[in-house]
Design a protein around this motif. Structure first.
Motif, PDB file in Angstrom:
ATOM      1  N   TYR A 157      62.372  43.854  65.271  1.00  0.00           N
ATOM      2  CA  TYR A 157      63.395  44.491  64.455  1.00  0.00           C
ATOM      3  C   TYR A 157      63.017  44.354  62.977  1.00  0.00           C
ATOM      4  CZ  TYR A 157      66.088  43.726  68.761  1.00  0.00           C
ATOM      5  OH  TYR A 157      66.510  43.690  70.066  1.00  0.00           O
ATOM      6  N   SER A 158      63.340  45.357  62.207  1.00  0.00           N
ATOM      7  CA  SER A 158      63.131  45.297  60.764  1.00  0.00           C
ATOM      8  C   SER A 158      64.422  44.823  60.110  1.00  0.00           C
ATOM      9  CB  SER A 158      62.746  46.678  60.219  1.00  0.00           C
ATOM     10  OG  SER A 158      62.587  46.630  58.818  1.00  0.00           O
ATOM     11  N   ILE A 159      64.342  43.715  59.364  1.00  0.00           N
ATOM     12  CA  ILE A 159      65.535  43.154  58.722  1.00  0.00           C
ATOM     13  C   ILE A 159      65.209  42.867  57.250  1.00  0.00           C
ATOM     14  CG2 ILE A 159      66.525  42.243  60.830  1.00  0.00           C
ATOM     15  CD1 ILE A 159      64.977  39.757  58.494  1.00  0.00           C
ATOM     16  N   VAL A 160      66.221  42.466  56.499  1.00  0.00           N
ATOM     17  CA  VAL A 160      66.059  42.178  55.078  1.00  0.00           C
ATOM     18  C   VAL A 160      66.494  40.742  54.804  1.00  0.00           C
ATOM     19  CG1 VAL A 160      66.862  42.716  52.745  1.00  0.00           C
ATOM     20  CG2 VAL A 160      66.393  44.565  54.361  1.00  0.00           C
ATOM     21  N   SER A 201      71.721  45.691  68.021  1.00  0.00           N
ATOM     22  CA  SER A 201      71.744  46.984  67.345  1.00  0.00           C
ATOM     23  C   SER A 201      71.305  46.803  65.899  1.00  0.00           C
ATOM     24  CB  SER A 201      73.161  47.576  67.365  1.00  0.00           C
ATOM     25  OG  SER A 201      73.602  47.760  68.695  1.00  0.00           O
ATOM     26  N   THR A 202      70.499  47.738  65.422  1.00  0.00           N
ATOM     27  CA  THR A 202      70.126  47.726  64.015  1.00  0.00           C
ATOM     28  C   THR A 202      71.201  48.426  63.207  1.00  0.00           C
ATOM     29  OG1 THR A 202      68.937  49.821  64.143  1.00  0.00           O
ATOM     30  CG2 THR A 202      67.696  47.827  64.674  1.00  0.00           C
ATOM     31  N   GLY A 225      70.741  43.137  58.847  1.00  0.00           N
ATOM     32  CA  GLY A 225      70.058  44.250  59.485  1.00  0.00           C
ATOM     33  C   GLY A 225      70.359  44.375  60.961  1.00  0.00           C
ATOM     34  N   LEU A 226      70.985  43.343  61.571  1.00  0.00           N
ATOM     35  CA  LEU A 226      71.297  43.379  62.994  1.00  0.00           C
ATOM     36  C   LEU A 226      72.785  43.102  63.219  1.00  0.00           C
ATOM     37  CD1 LEU A 226      68.335  41.417  64.650  1.00  0.00           C
ATOM     38  CD2 LEU A 226      68.558  43.880  64.308  1.00  0.00           C
ATOM     39  N   TYR A 227      73.331  43.694  64.281  1.00  0.00           N
ATOM     40  CA  TYR A 227      74.731  43.482  64.667  1.00  0.00           C
ATOM     41  C   TYR A 227      74.802  42.729  65.995  1.00  0.00           C
ATOM     42  CZ  TYR A 227      76.499  46.580  61.015  1.00  0.00           C
ATOM     43  OH  TYR A 227      76.834  47.133  59.806  1.00  0.00           O
ATOM     44  N   ASN A 228      75.928  42.070  66.217  1.00  0.00           N
ATOM     45  CA  ASN A 228      76.231  41.427  67.493  1.00  0.00           C
ATOM     46  C   ASN A 228      75.206  40.348  67.859  1.00  0.00           C
ATOM     47  OD1 ASN A 228      78.381  43.300  67.791  1.00  0.00           O
ATOM     48  ND2 ASN A 228      76.930  44.808  68.635  1.00  0.00           N
ATOM     49  N   VAL A 229      74.858  39.522  66.892  1.00  0.00           N
ATOM     50  CA  VAL A 229      73.888  38.447  67.134  1.00  0.00           C
ATOM     51  C   VAL A 229      74.645  37.139  67.317  1.00  0.00           C
ATOM     52  CG1 VAL A 229      71.875  37.214  66.282  1.00  0.00           C
ATOM     53  CG2 VAL A 229      72.184  39.636  65.726  1.00  0.00           C
TER      54      VAL A 229
END
Length: 749
Positions: A630-633, A736-737, A646-650
């Motif tokens: 996944y690409s995150i910031v 989800s991104t 950058g991610l949901y539901n973690v």
């Protein structure tokens, strides 16, 4: 004249050699005379014998012979003495036993037994004599001797002492491979060894680190004390480097004030950073040269093969770029190589060109940070800090452009502008608050500096006692009469002198006896961590305060950012404080507005305790979970964790691998989660990259990355991805991104 020195039929018993100078030749004179035709030689046989005897007695050469088994049948007495024996005692011994077995790769010495076995003629073969008081080298020549039937009878030959020539040759070879001043390997020697090491390590997939060390302010020592003093200083530097590196690596001198260190099987950047810091700290300690106390500094660039290059040229270029970056960011620090350094070097070159025009374009300005009395919380002065508002790039940090100015010899121009502007601004302030201006070592060393101070005070009308000149310990690089004269000249003008960054590595109480300082500024490195259990920083600060009070000096603690630090500083009787706990630097307009009432009182406010420094940023990285990337910031980063989005539901407790790039992988666990933001904690702490940033202690070998099927730069020819991802084995993404989430929020019309 031809003289036949054959001995005749060697089957006959050789007369035993007697002690004395006549020896071998004295016993065969009749044979020589008998075998030399009188009609072809005008010289009598006895005269020829005497010539050969004189040659043997002069010890310019010697003779020997063996039987068919290689055992001595004759040897000149003089060389027997060199070998610690007599000719009589050596008879019957194998000639090869007289010489040491080679300990190096001297093929000639190693072939002596082979020569005797093959019955080969040989000339000028150099061998080392055994059983001698010192190292002795002999050159021997010989040829096999046969009877009329072709049967081998033995060897006969001659020799000479070539110890002096051998020593001269070794000295020449040493000069070619070693530095004559320090005794360290030189550039050619290190380059050869590094290339051989890296070539072998490529096959074995091993790592090797290279450090380039450049001395800071060394030129000033040469200029003030002379080149002999500079040479003596370089010898001491070499000794310190050898002591620090020890058996873990090899040190060489490249030339001038540059040194190189090779560290085989070392790629831990935590370890490398610690070593680089030790080198910088050690080389920054005072030196005693010809009765003078000298102080220099050092900067270090670090690269690691195979991550940063494969060949010696590539790995040294990488370390050189890192060194350039370290020097460009303030000197006295280390820097690891990274791929963005080439662009950084180009950016610095462009900034240097732009900086030359910054004053003319009115891009420079001064801001002022309050200096607050710890007892009354009243602002009593301000430190002038330079800012560069670039026409295209906006605000540029002083930590970037000040070192550029020093390297480009622009610091005098910037310094002159700063002192004029600071005096001009301070003259407009309500009240009598002081203004402090930083003075570089190069400014202080310039005999025109007092005239600049006079001009600034005269043009502005500012009272001299309201101007403070902050001077670092760098002005004491070499304690000379010029230094003392400069202090006297400035003090005669009634300006106040402040010793800045006191205690940063080479403090000396001796110059506090003579230099007329009015204040000591305690470096923030002592403040940071002073409130932590077990810290000795509080005791050090207390000692500095006691020293200052005894000398009648004020004290200022820099970099105070938390309430517990402020409370400790106040308790230790530090007279003034400076830092974000009171105020950041403010503009001239804001300063005047706050002083309108005649004084400015600031109540300290901020966090109660200091926490691990967090670097605010906007950096895109990859976060790996199971077989998905996944690409995150990253929003902020510390040695122990980060804030990412950058991610949901973690869910809390989820483990990820954070890919920072360039082989930097860190295992992290989600410690808190809210919406699209997560707080993560690293299993292994990050380490300093030497430039105010953070990096992983270790990197994944590019060999392993390539074998995993990914493209990797710097790999040897033939190294290609060996595996392919099995798409059928991929699972469904667990999270989800942001893009996915936004897509679900778009409702069809």
């Amino acid at each position: 004249m031809e003289v036949d020195t054959s001995i005749g039929n060697e089957n006959q018993a050789m007369p035993a050699a007697r002690s004395g100078s006549r020896g071998f030749l004295g016993k065969i004179g009749s044979r020589i005379g008998a075998q030399t035709p009188v009609e072809t030689c005008n010289l009598k046989a006895s005269d020829a014998l005497l010539l050969l005897q004189n040659f043997e007695e002069s010890q310019q050469g010697w003779f020997w012979s063996t039987d068919a088994s290689g055992n001595l049948t004759y040897i000149t007495e003089s060389v027997a003495e060199v070998l610690g024996s007599t000719s009589l005692e050596l008879l019957g011994k194998p000639i090869v036993s007289l010489f040491l077995k080679p300990v190096d790769n001297d093929a000639g010495s190693r072939s002596l037994p082979f020569i005797f076995t093959k019955k080969m003629q040989f000339n000028a073969l150099q061998v080392q004599a055994g059983n001698t008081a010192g190292e002795r080298w002999l050159s021997i020549s010989g040829r096999p001797h046969f009877d009329k039937s072709g049967d081998f009878l033995g060897f006969r030959g001659s020799g000479s002492d070539v110890t002096a020539q051998r020593k001269a040759s070794d000295d020449t070879s040493r000069l070619a491979m070693f530095d004559s001043l320090t005794g360290l390997p030189n550039r050619a020697s290190m380059s050869k060894k590094l290339e051989a090491t890296l070539a072998a390590y490529r096959q074995q997939k091993r790592t090797c680190a290279v450090m380039l060390v450049d001395l800071d302010r060394f030129k000033q020592i040469n200029d003030t004390l002379g080149h002999p003093a500079g040479d003596a200083l370089l010898k001491q530097v070499a000794e310190r480097l050898l002591k620090i590196v020890g058996q873990s690596g090899e040190v060489c001198r490249l030339g001038g004030d540059e040194f190189q260190i090779m560290l085989p099987d070392c790629d831990d950047r935590g370890t490398l950073g610690d070593l680089a810091s030790k080198i910088i700290d050690s080389l920054s300690q005072p030196y005693s040269v010809d009765g003078h106390r000298c102080i220099i500094g050092a900067s270090v660039g670090v690269s690691v093969a195979p991550f940063d290059g494969l060949s010696s040229d590539d790995i040294v270029k990488s370390a050189d770029l890192a060194l350039y970056e370290a020097k460009g960011n303030g000197r006295g620090r280390f820097r690891f190589y990274s791929k963005d350094l080439k662009q950084s070097a180009e950016d610095r070159r462009v900034l240097e060109e732009d900086l030359r025009d910054a004053i003319a374009k009115n891009e420079l300005e001064l801001v002022y940070q309050p200096i607050v009395n710890t007892k009354t919380n009243i602002v009593e002065g301000f430190e002038a800090l330079m800012r560069w508002n670039h026409g295209e790039r906006g605000l540029i940090s002083p930590t970037l452009f000040i070192p550029i100015a020093e390297d480009a010899n622009l610091i005098w121009q910037l310094g002159e502008w700063a002192i004029h502007r600071a005096c001009e601004d301070a003259a407009k302030w309500p009240g009598k608050a002081r203004v402090a201006v930083n003075v570089s070592a190069s400014q202080f060393a310039n005999d025109r500096f007092p005239a600049i101070v006079d001009a600034a005070l005269g043009a502005s009308g500012l009272a001299a006692e309201r101007l403070e000149l902050e001077i670092t310990e760098g002005v004491f690089l070499a304690e000379t009469n010029e230094t003392t004269a400069m202090f006297e000249a400035l003090k005669n003008r009634q300006v106040r002198l402040v010793l800045d960054d006191f205690g940063t590595g080479y403090s000396s109480l001796s110059y506090l006896q003579t230099a007329p300082f009015d204040k000591i500024k305690i470096d923030q490195n002592f403040v940071r961590g002073a409130t932590e259990p077990g810290s000795r920083n509080g005791a050090i600060i207390s000692a500095i305060v006691a020293l200052a009070e005894a000398l009648g000096l004020d004290t200022t603690a820099e970099g105070i950012e938390t309430l517990d630090e402020f409370e400790l500083i106040s308790k230790l009787n530090v007279s003034h404080v400076q830092g974000h706990i009171c105020s950041k630097a403010v503009s001239q307009a804001t300063l005047i507005e706050n002083l309108e009432g005649g004084s400015w009182r600031i109540e300290p406010s901020g966090p109660r305790h200091h926490r691990n420094d967090r670097l605010s940023m906007y950096r895109k990285v990859r976060m790996i979970h199971e077989n998905h990337v996944y690409s995150i910031v990253i929003r902020n980063l510390s040695v122990t964790g980060a804030l990412v989005d950058g991610l949901y539901n973690v869910p809390v407790g989820t483990k990820f691998v954070i890919d920072f790039g360039d082989g930097q992988l860190a295992v992290a666990t989600v410690s808190r989660s809210s919406g699209n933001q997560q707080g993560i904690e690293f299993e292994t702490r990050l380490v300093s990259d030497g430039n105010g940033g953070l990096c992983t202690s270790r990197r994944v070998s590019p060999y392993l990355i390539a074998e995993a099927g990914l493209e990797v730069p710097n790999m040897p020819a033939g190294y290609v991805p060996t595996s392919k991802i099995d798409k059928d084995s991929l699972s469904v993404p667990a999270f989800s991104t942001v893009a996915d989430w936004k897509a679900t929020q778009i409702k069809p019309k």
